[in-house]
Design a protein around this motif. Sequence first.
Motif, short mmCIF file in Angstrom:
data_model
loop_
_atom_site.label_atom_id
_atom_site.label_comp_id
_atom_site.label_asym_id
_atom_site.label_seq_id
_atom_site.Cartn_x
_atom_site.Cartn_y
_atom_site.Cartn_z
N SER A 43 7.02 -12.80 -3.26
CA SER A 43 5.65 -13.11 -3.69
C SER A 43 4.67 -12.94 -2.53
CB SER A 43 5.57 -14.54 -4.24
OG SER A 43 6.38 -14.67 -5.39
N LEU A 44 5.09 -13.36 -1.33
CA LEU A 44 4.24 -13.21 -0.15
C LEU A 44 3.97 -11.73 0.13
CD1 LEU A 44 2.87 -14.50 2.37
CD2 LEU A 44 5.07 -14.19 3.55
N LEU A 45 5.01 -10.90 0.00
CA LEU A 45 4.87 -9.47 0.28
C LEU A 45 4.10 -8.73 -0.82
CD1 LEU A 45 8.38 -8.58 1.74
CD2 LEU A 45 6.25 -9.04 2.97
N SER A 46 3.81 -9.43 -1.91
CA SER A 46 3.01 -8.82 -2.98
C SER A 46 1.53 -9.09 -2.80
CB SER A 46 3.48 -9.37 -4.34
OG SER A 46 4.83 -9.03 -4.59
N VAL A 47 1.18 -9.97 -1.87
CA VAL A 47 -0.23 -10.29 -1.61
C VAL A 47 -0.77 -9.31 -0.58
CG1 VAL A 47 -1.82 -12.06 -0.76
CG2 VAL A 47 0.15 -12.71 -2.16
N ALA A 48 -1.95 -8.77 -0.84
CA ALA A 48 -2.48 -7.67 -0.03
C ALA A 48 -2.55 -7.99 1.47
CB ALA A 48 -3.87 -7.29 -0.54
N GLY A 49 -3.11 -9.16 1.84
CA GLY A 49 -3.28 -9.49 3.26
C GLY A 49 -1.99 -9.50 4.04
N TRP A 61 3.58 2.95 6.68
CA TRP A 61 4.15 3.92 5.73
C TRP A 61 4.65 3.25 4.45
CZ3 TRP A 61 4.72 9.31 6.13
CH2 TRP A 61 4.25 9.86 7.32
N ASN A 62 4.28 2.01 4.26
CA ASN A 62 4.70 1.24 3.07
C ASN A 62 6.21 0.99 3.02
OD1 ASN A 62 2.25 0.67 1.39
ND2 ASN A 62 2.03 2.88 1.57
N LEU A 63 6.83 0.97 4.19
CA LEU A 63 8.25 0.60 4.23
C LEU A 63 8.42 -0.84 3.73
CD1 LEU A 63 9.51 2.13 7.59
CD2 LEU A 63 10.21 2.78 5.28
N THR A 64 7.38 -1.64 3.87
CA THR A 64 7.43 -3.02 3.39
C THR A 64 7.71 -3.06 1.91
OG1 THR A 64 5.83 -3.64 5.08
CG2 THR A 64 6.14 -5.19 3.28
N HIS A 65 7.17 -2.11 1.17
CA HIS A 65 7.40 -2.10 -0.28
C HIS A 65 8.84 -1.74 -0.62
CE1 HIS A 65 6.73 -1.38 -4.58
NE2 HIS A 65 5.65 -2.13 -4.42
N ALA A 126 -0.64 -2.57 -0.91
CA ALA A 126 0.16 -3.56 -1.62
C ALA A 126 0.39 -3.12 -3.05
CB ALA A 126 -0.54 -4.92 -1.59
N GLY A 127 1.67 -3.13 -3.46
CA GLY A 127 1.99 -2.67 -4.80
C GLY A 127 1.93 -1.16 -4.96
N LEU A 128 1.68 -0.45 -3.88
CA LEU A 128 1.54 1.01 -3.89
C LEU A 128 0.47 1.48 -4.88
CD1 LEU A 128 5.20 2.38 -3.54
CD2 LEU A 128 3.58 1.73 -1.78
N LEU A 129 -0.54 0.65 -5.09
CA LEU A 129 -1.56 0.98 -6.09
C LEU A 129 -2.39 2.18 -5.70
CD1 LEU A 129 -2.79 -2.61 -7.05
CD2 LEU A 129 -1.16 -1.15 -8.27
#
Length: 247
Positions: A43-49, A61-65, A126-129
């Motif tokens: 849930s924390l990693l889904s929040v933009a900040g 590079w969005n490796l976090t996602h 965040a969310g690769l939007l």
Amino acid sequence: MMATLQWGTLVLCTVVLLLRVPDAIQGRNRTVFGILLIATLCSLLSVAGPYEAIDGVLGGWNLTHLILRFLVFAAVLLVGLRMARGLEDARGYRLIAGPAGRWALAASAVAVAATFFLMDTRGSSAGLLDITDHGGPNAVLAPFYAAAGRTYPGFVSLALLPALLATTRSQLPRLVRAAAFLTCVGALATAVSVPASFAPETWTLAQQTVNYLAVVGYVLGLGLFWFSGVAAQGSGNARATFRKNKG
């Protein structure tokens, strides 16, 4: 609206996690605590900040996602095994722990990694939007990446669904039935999220609502199962307890 969903889910997961800390310290149901800990981190990693801060450290590079996807797989596996044992669902447990479950997990993991590295993932999002804005292959691959990440959770949810539905219709105490109902909601939302991955961009809010409903349903269900066990112990009614499996 999106920010409200993100922060609301994070707050809910954090509250339920903190409520489980005393039991975890005493060595009771640590598997459930681990599930809630992973769910809170997701849930924390889904929040933009927080997402953008962490992904910036990893190179933007969005490796976090991608890490988030694998954390979700771990949480779903633990939830599936814990629920199947607690509900005495031998069929569901075989599906999740057996060859079918292992193949589903492996195929989903490979599909997620393959589609991720085929996309242009530059620029933390965040969310690769914002990934589809890069055009080209991204616009085609992004829905498949999302669907691949939701396929294994959908598989586990469908494996658990018959036992959860049976529990909601049983003669068990109301708290247990309510917990099963909430988990059913989460399981159904998880299953629906797979085809919803291919919905048009104008449905983004609806897609995200389904995704967060899946998390909320599972977290509230797990929390209520735990509370029903505490209530049963207090009244001396062992049959009302959601079977304890220490992990």
